[in-house]
Design a protein around this motif. Structure first.
Motif, PDB file in Angstrom:
ATOM      1  N   ARG A 140       8.408  12.758   2.688  1.00  0.00           N
ATOM      2  CA  ARG A 140       7.209  11.921   2.649  1.00  0.00           C
ATOM      3  C   ARG A 140       7.539  10.448   2.850  1.00  0.00           C
ATOM      4  O   ARG A 140       6.669   9.654   3.210  1.00  0.00           O
ATOM      5  N   GLY A 143       8.029   7.846   8.059  1.00  0.00           N
ATOM      6  CA  GLY A 143       6.791   7.866   8.829  1.00  0.00           C
ATOM      7  C   GLY A 143       6.612   9.070   9.724  1.00  0.00           C
ATOM      8  O   GLY A 143       5.553   9.712   9.707  1.00  0.00           O
ATOM      9  N   THR A 145       7.655  12.065   9.532  1.00  0.00           N
ATOM     10  CA  THR A 145       7.514  13.351   8.833  1.00  0.00           C
ATOM     11  C   THR A 145       6.479  13.318   7.711  1.00  0.00           C
ATOM     12  O   THR A 145       6.013  14.374   7.285  1.00  0.00           O
ATOM     13  N   SER A 146       6.125  12.127   7.224  1.00  0.00           N
ATOM     14  CA  SER A 146       5.202  12.042   6.087  1.00  0.00           C
ATOM     15  C   SER A 146       3.840  12.637   6.425  1.00  0.00           C
ATOM     16  O   SER A 146       3.194  13.256   5.570  1.00  0.00           O
ATOM     17  N   PHE A 147       3.402  12.457   7.680  1.00  0.00           N
ATOM     18  CA  PHE A 147       2.098  12.998   8.077  1.00  0.00           C
ATOM     19  C   PHE A 147       2.056  14.515   7.929  1.00  0.00           C
ATOM     20  O   PHE A 147       1.085  15.086   7.415  1.00  0.00           O
ATOM     21  N   PHE A 148       3.120  15.190   8.356  1.00  0.00           N
ATOM     22  CA  PHE A 148       3.139  16.645   8.322  1.00  0.00           C
ATOM     23  C   PHE A 148       3.265  17.158   6.886  1.00  0.00           C
ATOM     24  O   PHE A 148       2.668  18.182   6.538  1.00  0.00           O
ATOM     25  N   ARG A 150       2.136  15.610   4.254  1.00  0.00           N
ATOM     26  CA  ARG A 150       0.805  15.398   3.673  1.00  0.00           C
ATOM     27  C   ARG A 150      -0.180  16.445   4.183  1.00  0.00           C
ATOM     28  O   ARG A 150      -1.016  16.947   3.420  1.00  0.00           O
ATOM     29  N   MET A 151      -0.080  16.814   5.445  1.00  0.00           N
ATOM     30  CA  MET A 151      -0.970  17.807   6.020  1.00  0.00           C
ATOM     31  C   MET A 151      -0.783  19.159   5.342  1.00  0.00           C
ATOM     32  O   MET A 151      -1.757  19.867   5.051  1.00  0.00           O
ATOM     33  N   GLU A 154      -2.359  19.031   1.858  1.00  0.00           N
ATOM     34  CA  GLU A 154      -3.812  19.102   1.918  1.00  0.00           C
ATOM     35  C   GLU A 154      -4.284  20.498   2.310  1.00  0.00           C
ATOM     36  O   GLU A 154      -5.301  20.993   1.793  1.00  0.00           O
TER      37      GLU A 154
END
Length: 218
Positions: A140, A143, A145-148, A150-151, A154
């Motif tokens: 996390r 940048g 890898t953090s999106f994935f 977080r995805m 969620e």
């Protein structure tokens, strides 16, 4: 302002936390994979072997991160126990220390007690899974890898009600398989599920989970 302070402390986090964690993860996984289940010969416990260096590094790094956890408990007080990931850290440390200590009991194959070997395997597998899970958690911070990460978080949260139903279905058919398999050992019939954990309840749940994935050779 957040970007300013994050840029300021990013390097410190990498040097003092991420790099030590990466080393801790590698040392722990190497030790668990190579020595925990097999065991260590007591006559070679203090010889300068790969196991000795691996064990020493694992102990130092474990104490290093336990120190951070203790500081967090002192700083946050009871608030520390309101965060789910802190419980995972405690469980991970406990499993790793168990794996480290049980390996020092000697060569496990030379001792009786198949159930203990199964327990050691199960705890070692859990310890390895927790280390890999924590590695994903660390992603996390970056940048790309953090999106994935977080995805995924969620997505799991959004399907939480489906997961409850899915677990209920596994328990439903697992209970039936557990009942049908009783007494088959005495009649020398093949078991209805594989023995992974030396625990019938966990075995049937895993059996049903494998069936849900399309694994019919169970």
């Amino acid at each position: 302002m957040c970007d300013h302070f994050w840029g300021r402390y990013y390097r410190a986090v990498i040097i003092k936390c991420f790099i030590p964690f990466f080393a801790y993860m590698i040392m722990t996984l190497l030790y668990i994979s190579n020595y925990t289940v097999v065991g260590v010969d007591p006559s070679q416990r203090w010889e300068l072997t790969n196991e000795f260096y691996n064990r020493f590094a694992m102990i130092i790094l474990t104490l290093y991160f336990i120190f951070f956890e203790i500081k967090s408990i002192i700083r946050d007080g009871l608030g520390y126990f309101k965060e789910m990931f802190n419980y995972l850290d405690i469980l991970s440390f406990t499993a790793n220390i168990y794996c480290l200590s049980v390996a020092q009991e000697g060569i496990h194959a030379e001792r009786d007690g198949g159930s203990q070997i199964e327990l050691i395997r199960s705890v070692a597998a859990l310890a390895a899974l927790l280390m890999w899970f924590k590695a994903f958690y660390w992603l996390r911070m970056f940048g790309p890898t953090s999106f994935f990460v977080r995805m995924i978080q969620e997505t799991v949260y959004d399907v939480r009600y489906f997961l409850i139903l899915f677990i209920l279905i596994l328990l439903t058919f697992g209970n039936a398989i557990l009942i049908l398999s009783q007494g088959r050992e005495d009649s020398e019939q093949e078991p209805l599920y594989k023995d992974y954990f030396a625990n019938s309840y966990l075995n049937v749940i895993l059996n049903q989970y494998e069936l849900s994935l399309g694994e019919f050779d169970t």
